[in-house]
Design an enzyme around this catalytic site. Structure first.
Site, PDB file in Angstrom:
ATOM      1  N   THR A   1     -23.332 -16.992 -24.491  1.00 20.30           N
ATOM      2  CA  THR A   1     -25.051 -16.640 -23.631  1.00 20.30           C
ATOM      3  C   THR A   1     -25.765 -17.497 -23.545  1.00 20.30           C
ATOM      4  OG1 THR A   1     -26.014 -15.518 -25.637  1.00 20.30           O
ATOM      5  CG2 THR A   1     -25.476 -14.154 -24.190  1.00 20.30           C
TER       6      THR A   1
ATOM      7  N   HIS B   1     -31.034 -36.515 -18.895  1.00 17.97           N
ATOM      8  CA  HIS B   1     -31.580 -37.007 -19.761  1.00 17.97           C
ATOM      9  C   HIS B   1     -31.585 -38.784 -19.686  1.00 17.97           C
ATOM     10  CE1 HIS B   1     -32.382 -34.049 -22.339  1.00 17.97           C
ATOM     11  NE2 HIS B   1     -31.457 -34.175 -23.515  1.00 17.97           N
TER      12      HIS B   1
ATOM     13  N   CYS C   1     -26.891 -35.052 -27.771  1.00 14.51           N
ATOM     14  CA  CYS C   1     -27.467 -35.255 -25.792  1.00 14.51           C
ATOM     15  C   CYS C   1     -28.118 -36.474 -25.982  1.00 14.51           C
ATOM     16  CB  CYS C   1     -27.978 -34.699 -25.353  1.00 14.51           C
ATOM     17  SG  CYS C   1     -29.423 -33.387 -25.663  1.00 14.51           S
TER      18      CYS C   1
HETATM   19  N1  LIG Z   1     -29.236 -27.721 -24.883  1.00 13.46           N
HETATM   20  C1  LIG Z   1     -28.710 -29.166 -24.218  1.00 13.46           C
HETATM   21  O1  LIG Z   1     -29.226 -30.497 -23.747  1.00 13.46           O
HETATM   22  C2  LIG Z   1     -27.888 -29.217 -25.377  1.00 13.46           C
HETATM   23  C3  LIG Z   1     -27.089 -30.770 -26.025  1.00 13.46           C
HETATM   24  C4  LIG Z   1     -26.927 -30.854 -26.967  1.00 13.46           C
HETATM   25  C5  LIG Z   1     -26.134 -30.054 -27.831  1.00 13.46           C
HETATM   26  N2  LIG Z   1     -27.189 -28.705 -28.069  1.00 13.46           N
HETATM   27  C6  LIG Z   1     -27.268 -28.046 -29.307  1.00 13.46           C
HETATM   28  O2  LIG Z   1     -25.776 -26.792 -28.378  1.00 13.46           O
HETATM   29  C7  LIG Z   1     -26.103 -25.718 -29.758  1.00 13.46           C
HETATM   30  C8  LIG Z   1     -26.431 -24.787 -28.127  1.00 13.46           C
HETATM   31  O3  LIG Z   1     -27.587 -25.620 -27.554  1.00 13.46           O
HETATM   32  P1  LIG Z   1     -28.296 -24.141 -26.009  1.00 13.46           P
HETATM   33  O4  LIG Z   1     -28.967 -25.277 -25.707  1.00 13.46           O
HETATM   34  O5  LIG Z   1     -26.663 -23.320 -25.568  1.00 13.46           O
HETATM   35  O6  LIG Z   1     -29.255 -23.065 -26.555  1.00 13.46           O
HETATM   36  P2  LIG Z   1     -29.486 -21.512 -26.129  1.00 13.46           P
HETATM   37  O7  LIG Z   1     -29.942 -21.582 -24.607  1.00 13.46           O
HETATM   38  O8  LIG Z   1     -31.294 -22.070 -26.779  1.00 13.46           O
HETATM   39  O9  LIG Z   1     -27.889 -21.104 -27.083  1.00 13.46           O
HETATM   40  C9  LIG Z   1     -28.571 -20.408 -27.977  1.00 13.46           C
HETATM   41  C10 LIG Z   1     -27.269 -19.452 -28.655  1.00 13.46           C
HETATM   42  O10 LIG Z   1     -26.689 -19.208 -30.238  1.00 13.46           O
HETATM   43  C11 LIG Z   1     -27.004 -17.540 -30.339  1.00 13.46           C
HETATM   44  N3  LIG Z   1     -27.066 -17.318 -30.635  1.00 13.46           N
HETATM   45  C12 LIG Z   1     -28.978 -17.648 -31.622  1.00 13.46           C
HETATM   46  N4  LIG Z   1     -28.802 -17.330 -32.945  1.00 13.46           N
HETATM   47  C13 LIG Z   1     -28.026 -16.396 -33.095  1.00 13.46           C
HETATM   48  C14 LIG Z   1     -27.744 -15.670 -34.459  1.00 13.46           C
HETATM   49  N5  LIG Z   1     -28.563 -15.459 -35.514  1.00 13.46           N
HETATM   50  N6  LIG Z   1     -26.137 -15.573 -34.607  1.00 13.46           N
HETATM   51  C15 LIG Z   1     -25.435 -15.598 -33.688  1.00 13.46           C
HETATM   52  N7  LIG Z   1     -25.632 -16.629 -32.408  1.00 13.46           N
HETATM   53  C16 LIG Z   1     -26.160 -17.001 -32.068  1.00 13.46           C
HETATM   54  C17 LIG Z   1     -26.994 -17.145 -29.093  1.00 13.46           C
HETATM   55  O11 LIG Z   1     -26.826 -16.196 -28.724  1.00 13.46           O
HETATM   56  P3  LIG Z   1     -28.065 -14.172 -28.035  1.00 13.46           P
HETATM   57  O12 LIG Z   1     -28.425 -14.689 -26.298  1.00 13.46           O
HETATM   58  O13 LIG Z   1     -27.380 -14.009 -27.968  1.00 13.46           O
HETATM   59  O14 LIG Z   1     -28.602 -14.293 -28.884  1.00 13.46           O
HETATM   60  C18 LIG Z   1     -27.152 -18.327 -27.634  1.00 13.46           C
HETATM   61  O15 LIG Z   1     -26.187 -17.673 -27.122  1.00 13.46           O
HETATM   62  C19 LIG Z   1     -27.803 -25.685 -30.674  1.00 13.46           C
HETATM   63  O16 LIG Z   1     -27.265 -26.245 -31.929  1.00 13.46           O
HETATM   64  C20 LIG Z   1     -28.420 -26.840 -29.905  1.00 13.46           C
HETATM   65  O17 LIG Z   1     -29.179 -27.984 -30.177  1.00 13.46           O
HETATM   66  C21 LIG Z   1     -27.789 -28.709 -27.015  1.00 13.46           C
END
Ligand SMILES: NC(=O)c1ccc[n+]([C@@H]2O[C@H](COP(=O)([O-])OP(=O)(O)OC[C@H]3O[C@@H](n4cnc5c(N)ncnc54)[C@H](OP(=O)(O)O)[C@@H]3O)[C@@H](O)[C@H]2O)c1
Length: 351
Positions: A12, A240, A148
């Site tokens: 999501t 970035h 990232c």
């Molecule tokens: N954003 C970036 O640029 C980026 C780049 C590199 C790496 N990352 C890493 O990639 C990962 C995801 O980042 P994001 O930016 O996509 O974060 P995000 O938008 O906050 O999405 C987090 C996801 O994890 C799920 N989640 C949260 N708590 C959970 C739980 N207790 N059990 C099961 N699922 C859970 C959420 O589901 P719900 O919606 O159902 O809560 C959502 O699908 C993180 O570890 C982040 O550090 C992000």
């Protein structure tokens, strides 16, 4: 070719939705399961608010499954793409590997684990061999992406590596989407700049040492060059931007450096992978580029849009090389990077 059944964890979120977009018509992988928080179980992809500008309708009817790795393995899943927060990944990803699943993760939880590669195929494809040491009592393993910002830096440094790097000093201008969804409050970031991103500067220094390190059996001898970073959040949506000062081991000639950037190619191990850009690093001579607005989708072919890093403002003096680089944090720095890692693992017969 029969496609490998895969699951997307955190489907999501902003990275999770990019996974769905990149995998919807992937030639090697087929998304059969999606998971997120417990409250989503039984709901469908089509019920989730769309955070990205991509058509996810092909996967709209997929229902969310519980985050149970043994059930995923029992259902025939072999590959798991993880976009979970780090604290959740810390619990779930070892369970997945133990259940025999091959995990390609964006989370930071296991990046510094000695037998887990931080894989950027153009830079350190050889480090994928580390997974063999995770497979002593299971067929599963964990492969991570870099942070990232580290990913953009590592690709931008790739052309310089052979000449010897002594020290890297950088400032990053990082987009809001790097903090996930919903991320920062609009009141905090609109018309503002925040000169601190918790944990980011340390991650860049540690991770780049490992990525540019030397594989030595079941560990990596980290590169010993110094990396100092200032990480700053700016009110852009995606991309970035990095302002980088590299101190080389010896004096270098500008013409030589320009040539290295102009002719930077992916190694053979990576060429032809579905999500690999033809050129991983693009040099622009326009003094006003790269810009997030114009360059965040750099990369060819179409499947590799957002996978190339654009370098501009290149300046060389003595043993100093300076440039500005831009990487797409959600594609190259996250979902696209993981998909490329899985393609490399597939090509190497590790899936
Ligand atoms: N954003 C970036 O640029 C980026 C780049 C590199 C790496 N990352 C890493 O990639 C990962 C995801 O980042 P994001 O930016 O996509 O974060 P995000 O938008 O906050 O999405 C987090 C996801 O994890 C799920 N989640 C949260 N708590 C959970 C739980 N207790 N059990 C099961 N699922 C859970 C959420 O589901 P719900 O919606 O159902 O809560 C959502 O699908 C993180 O570890 C982040 O550090 C992000």
């Amino acid at each position: 070719m029969t496609k490998l059944p895969c699951a997307v964890l955190g489907a999501t979120g902003v990275v999770g939705q990019y996974f769905l977009a990149l995998l919807a018509d992937h030639p090697e992988f087929q998304v059969q399961k999606v998971c997120a928080s417990e409250s989503r179980t039984g709901r469908r992809i089509a019920d989730v608010p769309r955070l990205i500008d991509a058509d996810l309708s092909a996967l709209g009817d997929l229902e969310f499954s519980p985050l149970d790795m043994v059930s995923l393995a029992d259902a025939g899943i072999r590959v798991v793409f993880s976009a979970l927060p780090a604290d959740v990944s810390k619990q779930i990803e070892p369970q997945a590997a133990q259940a025999g699943l091959c995990v390609f993760s964006n989370a930071s939880a296991f990046r510094m684990a000695p037998q887990v590669p931080i894989l950027i195929p153009e830079v350190n494809a050889d480090q994928l061999a580390l997974v063999e040491y995770q497979q002593r009592d299971t067929s599963g393993f964990i492969v991570t992406n870099a942070n990232c910002t580290t990913t953009g830096l590592a690709l931008a440094l790739l052309p310089l590596r052979a000449l010897g790097i002594r020290r890297v000093i950088l400032s990053s201008y990082q987009a809001i989407s790097g903090a996930g969804y919903p991320g920062l409050s609009a009141l905090d970031i609109s018309g503002n700049v925040i000169p601190y991103i918790a944990g980011e500067e340390e991650k860049i220094a540690l991770e780049s040492g490992k990525i540019f390190g030397r594989l030595n059996g079941e560990t990596i001898c980290h590169a010993d060059w110094e990396v100092q970073a200032h990480c700053i959040r700016v009110p852009t949506r995606v991309g970035h931007l990095l302002s980088v000062h590299v101190e080389m081991e010896k004096t270098v000639a500008e013409s030589q450096i320009v040539q290295l950037y102009e002719h930077c190619e992916a190694p053979l191990a990576v060429q032809g992978l579905a999500t690999a850009p033809h050129k991983p690093v693009l040099l622009t001579k326009d003094p006003c580029r790269p810009q997030p607005l114009h360059d965040v989708l750099a990369g060819t072919p179409a499947r590799a849009r957002g996978m190339a890093v654009t370098v501009g403002r290149l300046q060389v003096k003595g043993n100093a090389v300076r440039f500005v680089a831009l990487a797409n944090n959600l594609i190259r720095g996250a979902a696209g990077g993981s998909v490329l890692n899985a393609e490399l693992a597939h090509r190497e017969g590790r899936l």
